[in-house]
Motif scaffolding. Sequence first.
Motif, PDB file in Angstrom:
ATOM      1  N   GLU A   1     -27.869 -24.501   9.874  1.00 42.45           N
ATOM      2  CA  GLU A   1     -29.026 -25.240   9.853  1.00 42.45           C
ATOM      3  C   GLU A   1     -28.581 -25.882   8.704  1.00 42.45           C
ATOM      4  O   GLU A   1     -29.971 -26.819   8.179  1.00 42.45           O
ATOM      5  CB  GLU A   1     -30.396 -24.325   9.695  1.00 42.45           C
ATOM      6  CG  GLU A   1     -30.714 -23.817  11.103  1.00 42.45           C
ATOM      7  CD  GLU A   1     -31.106 -24.888  11.676  1.00 42.45           C
ATOM      8  OE1 GLU A   1     -31.981 -25.401  12.143  1.00 42.45           O
ATOM      9  OE2 GLU A   1     -30.371 -24.645  13.175  1.00 42.45           O
TER      10      GLU A   1
ATOM     11  N   LEU B   1     -39.543 -21.742  25.231  1.00 40.48           N
ATOM     12  CA  LEU B   1     -38.792 -21.336  25.577  1.00 40.48           C
ATOM     13  C   LEU B   1     -39.729 -20.311  26.945  1.00 40.48           C
ATOM     14  O   LEU B   1     -40.944 -20.455  26.308  1.00 40.48           O
ATOM     15  CB  LEU B   1     -38.804 -19.945  24.675  1.00 40.48           C
ATOM     16  CG  LEU B   1     -37.591 -20.271  23.226  1.00 40.48           C
ATOM     17  CD1 LEU B   1     -37.257 -19.860  22.288  1.00 40.48           C
ATOM     18  CD2 LEU B   1     -36.226 -20.931  24.068  1.00 40.48           C
TER      19      LEU B   1
ATOM     20  N   ILE C   1     -37.402 -14.305  26.473  1.00 44.37           N
ATOM     21  CA  ILE C   1     -35.734 -13.990  25.208  1.00 44.37           C
ATOM     22  C   ILE C   1     -34.976 -12.700  25.833  1.00 44.37           C
ATOM     23  O   ILE C   1     -36.095 -11.557  26.059  1.00 44.37           O
ATOM     24  CB  ILE C   1     -36.263 -13.937  23.720  1.00 44.37           C
ATOM     25  CG1 ILE C   1     -36.897 -15.340  22.913  1.00 44.37           C
ATOM     26  CG2 ILE C   1     -35.175 -13.037  23.104  1.00 44.37           C
ATOM     27  CD1 ILE C   1     -38.019 -15.637  23.440  1.00 44.37           C
TER      28      ILE C   1
ATOM     29  N   TYR D   1     -28.070 -10.474  17.493  1.00 42.64           N
ATOM     30  CA  TYR D   1     -28.215 -11.896  17.059  1.00 42.64           C
ATOM     31  C   TYR D   1     -27.190 -12.688  18.168  1.00 42.64           C
ATOM     32  O   TYR D   1     -26.386 -14.011  17.957  1.00 42.64           O
ATOM     33  CB  TYR D   1     -28.175 -12.134  15.326  1.00 42.64           C
ATOM     34  CG  TYR D   1     -28.739 -11.850  14.244  1.00 42.64           C
ATOM     35  CD1 TYR D   1     -29.936 -13.047  14.959  1.00 42.64           C
ATOM     36  CD2 TYR D   1     -28.978 -11.120  14.540  1.00 42.64           C
ATOM     37  CE1 TYR D   1     -31.021 -12.637  13.822  1.00 42.64           C
ATOM     38  CE2 TYR D   1     -30.579 -10.285  13.789  1.00 42.64           C
ATOM     39  CZ  TYR D   1     -31.140 -11.518  13.240  1.00 42.64           C
ATOM     40  OH  TYR D   1     -32.565 -10.715  13.209  1.00 42.64           O
TER      41      TYR D   1
ATOM     42  N   PRO E   1     -27.782 -15.970  22.553  1.00 45.73           N
ATOM     43  CA  PRO E   1     -28.021 -17.006  22.657  1.00 45.73           C
ATOM     44  C   PRO E   1     -29.878 -17.576  22.788  1.00 45.73           C
ATOM     45  O   PRO E   1     -30.353 -18.264  21.851  1.00 45.73           O
ATOM     46  CB  PRO E   1     -27.293 -17.621  24.164  1.00 45.73           C
ATOM     47  CG  PRO E   1     -26.221 -17.047  24.299  1.00 45.73           C
ATOM     48  CD  PRO E   1     -26.890 -16.035  24.170  1.00 45.73           C
ATOM     49  N   SER E   2     -30.573 -16.677  23.213  1.00 41.83           N
ATOM     50  CA  SER E   2     -31.791 -16.773  23.817  1.00 41.83           C
ATOM     51  C   SER E   2     -32.707 -15.734  21.987  1.00 41.83           C
ATOM     52  O   SER E   2     -33.790 -17.320  21.770  1.00 41.83           O
ATOM     53  CB  SER E   2     -32.368 -16.650  24.525  1.00 41.83           C
ATOM     54  OG  SER E   2     -32.370 -15.162  25.022  1.00 41.83           O
ATOM     55  N   ARG E   3     -32.032 -15.482  21.643  1.00 39.96           N
ATOM     56  CA  ARG E   3     -32.801 -14.847  19.939  1.00 39.96           C
ATOM     57  C   ARG E   3     -32.112 -15.673  19.163  1.00 39.96           C
ATOM     58  O   ARG E   3     -32.958 -16.344  18.092  1.00 39.96           O
ATOM     59  CB  ARG E   3     -31.811 -13.142  19.729  1.00 39.96           C
ATOM     60  CG  ARG E   3     -32.783 -12.512  19.276  1.00 39.96           C
ATOM     61  CD  ARG E   3     -32.035 -12.795  17.953  1.00 39.96           C
ATOM     62  NE  ARG E   3     -33.374 -12.749  16.621  1.00 39.96           N
ATOM     63  CZ  ARG E   3     -34.692 -12.890  16.159  1.00 39.96           C
ATOM     64  NH1 ARG E   3     -34.979 -14.138  16.423  1.00 39.96           N
ATOM     65  NH2 ARG E   3     -35.013 -12.097  15.561  1.00 39.96           N
TER      66      ARG E   3
ATOM     67  N   ASP F   1     -31.818 -18.662  19.380  1.00 43.40           N
ATOM     68  CA  ASP F   1     -33.135 -20.330  19.400  1.00 43.40           C
ATOM     69  C   ASP F   1     -33.671 -19.781  19.181  1.00 43.40           C
ATOM     70  O   ASP F   1     -34.593 -20.789  18.098  1.00 43.40           O
ATOM     71  CB  ASP F   1     -32.757 -20.435  21.189  1.00 43.40           C
ATOM     72  CG  ASP F   1     -33.710 -21.562  21.579  1.00 43.40           C
ATOM     73  OD1 ASP F   1     -33.395 -22.392  20.370  1.00 43.40           O
ATOM     74  OD2 ASP F   1     -33.609 -22.464  22.491  1.00 43.40           O
ATOM     75  N   LEU F   2     -34.856 -18.759  18.760  1.00 45.52           N
ATOM     76  CA  LEU F   2     -35.863 -18.219  18.495  1.00 45.52           C
ATOM     77  C   LEU F   2     -35.583 -18.152  17.096  1.00 45.52           C
ATOM     78  O   LEU F   2     -36.778 -18.446  16.724  1.00 45.52           O
ATOM     79  CB  LEU F   2     -36.561 -17.329  19.225  1.00 45.52           C
ATOM     80  CG  LEU F   2     -37.595 -16.243  18.637  1.00 45.52           C
ATOM     81  CD1 LEU F   2     -38.564 -17.276  19.186  1.00 45.52           C
ATOM     82  CD2 LEU F   2     -37.384 -14.843  18.803  1.00 45.52           C
TER      83      LEU F   2
ATOM     84  N   ARG G   1     -33.559 -19.585  15.485  1.00 47.34           N
ATOM     85  CA  ARG G   1     -33.866 -20.690  14.868  1.00 47.34           C
ATOM     86  C   ARG G   1     -34.935 -22.375  15.062  1.00 47.34           C
ATOM     87  O   ARG G   1     -35.760 -22.512  13.927  1.00 47.34           O
ATOM     88  CB  ARG G   1     -32.436 -21.558  15.059  1.00 47.34           C
ATOM     89  CG  ARG G   1     -31.478 -21.619  15.006  1.00 47.34           C
ATOM     90  CD  ARG G   1     -30.238 -22.535  15.542  1.00 47.34           C
ATOM     91  NE  ARG G   1     -29.015 -22.107  15.093  1.00 47.34           N
ATOM     92  CZ  ARG G   1     -28.026 -22.055  15.946  1.00 47.34           C
ATOM     93  NH1 ARG G   1     -27.179 -21.539  17.402  1.00 47.34           N
ATOM     94  NH2 ARG G   1     -26.445 -21.950  15.421  1.00 47.34           N
ATOM     95  N   ARG G   2     -35.601 -21.384  15.465  1.00 47.03           N
ATOM     96  CA  ARG G   2     -36.567 -22.695  15.958  1.00 47.03           C
ATOM     97  C   ARG G   2     -37.990 -21.435  14.889  1.00 47.03           C
ATOM     98  O   ARG G   2     -39.334 -22.817  14.654  1.00 47.03           O
ATOM     99  CB  ARG G   2     -38.012 -22.131  17.224  1.00 47.03           C
ATOM    100  CG  ARG G   2     -36.981 -22.996  17.952  1.00 47.03           C
ATOM    101  CD  ARG G   2     -36.788 -22.094  19.855  1.00 47.03           C
ATOM    102  NE  ARG G   2     -36.376 -22.930  21.430  1.00 47.03           N
ATOM    103  CZ  ARG G   2     -37.191 -23.618  21.284  1.00 47.03           C
ATOM    104  NH1 ARG G   2     -38.013 -24.308  21.343  1.00 47.03           N
ATOM    105  NH2 ARG G   2     -35.939 -24.508  22.290  1.00 47.03           N
TER     106      ARG G   2
ATOM    107  N   ARG H   1     -36.990 -23.435  11.503  1.00 47.17           N
ATOM    108  CA  ARG H   1     -37.599 -24.979  11.445  1.00 47.17           C
ATOM    109  C   ARG H   1     -39.221 -24.965  11.523  1.00 47.17           C
ATOM    110  O   ARG H   1     -39.536 -25.740  10.909  1.00 47.17           O
ATOM    111  CB  ARG H   1     -37.026 -25.777  12.885  1.00 47.17           C
ATOM    112  CG  ARG H   1     -35.819 -26.058  12.988  1.00 47.17           C
ATOM    113  CD  ARG H   1     -34.567 -26.411  14.102  1.00 47.17           C
ATOM    114  NE  ARG H   1     -33.629 -26.228  14.181  1.00 47.17           N
ATOM    115  CZ  ARG H   1     -32.842 -26.243  15.351  1.00 47.17           C
ATOM    116  NH1 ARG H   1     -33.025 -26.441  16.635  1.00 47.17           N
ATOM    117  NH2 ARG H   1     -31.108 -26.240  15.362  1.00 47.17           N
TER     118      ARG H   1
END
Length: 220
Positions: free
Chosen positions: A34, A145, A148, A201, A204-206, A208-209, A211-212, A215
């Motif tokens: 990131e 989403l 997860i 980790y 992919p969905s975890r 993604d969570l 990183r969201r 952010r």
Amino acid sequence: MTHALVLAGHGRYEDPWHDGAAIAHRVAQLLADEGIDTTIRGTLPDALDHIEPDLVVVASGRGRPDPDFDGTDEDWLPFHARLTALVASGVPVLGLHQATNTFLDSPSWGPLLGGRWIEGTTWHPPLSAATFRVVSPDHPAVSGLSEISVEDEQYLALEVSPDVQVLVVADHEGTAHPVVWVAPGPGRIVYDALGHDVRSYDSPSRVDLFRREVRWLLSR
């Protein structure tokens, strides 16, 4: 450049069930993706000295207090005061997995994070493939989403403040257990119960969570 501090479990905040070093390293890799520079420090009394982070990630647990090793409760008062001051100044916090079971000597940490692991009440089934459900799809940290899917532990029956905004739950025997939430603050604070080990980790969905969450915490 944005700078994150990851507090990895050590001493009185290091439990025998989590590989704090490996988790902290993986989290640092994700933060680097990131564009975030990261310092990893073990939770020692001076871990918050001489650093001005833009984000604090707590990946610490519950260990064995040993005054001869890392100090007494009184020795730790400046650490907890410094953490409270960072949050009060607006530095966002992400508490991961065992963060609800750390800093037991600090009366301010549980209310700040919005929840606690309660010995004898909170528990989890064996680590396995699990699906967690998003319940606040309008929140930016989880927008888009629905669930997860991850190999991880499902924390159940955490003590959760009624003031938090629950984002994700673990469904178990007809009951929805909050596992990801936004605490009321001050500032931006997220607790995320996922992440028992680095296998979490690999999902992919975890990721993604995660990183969201980062952010949103950094208002990106």
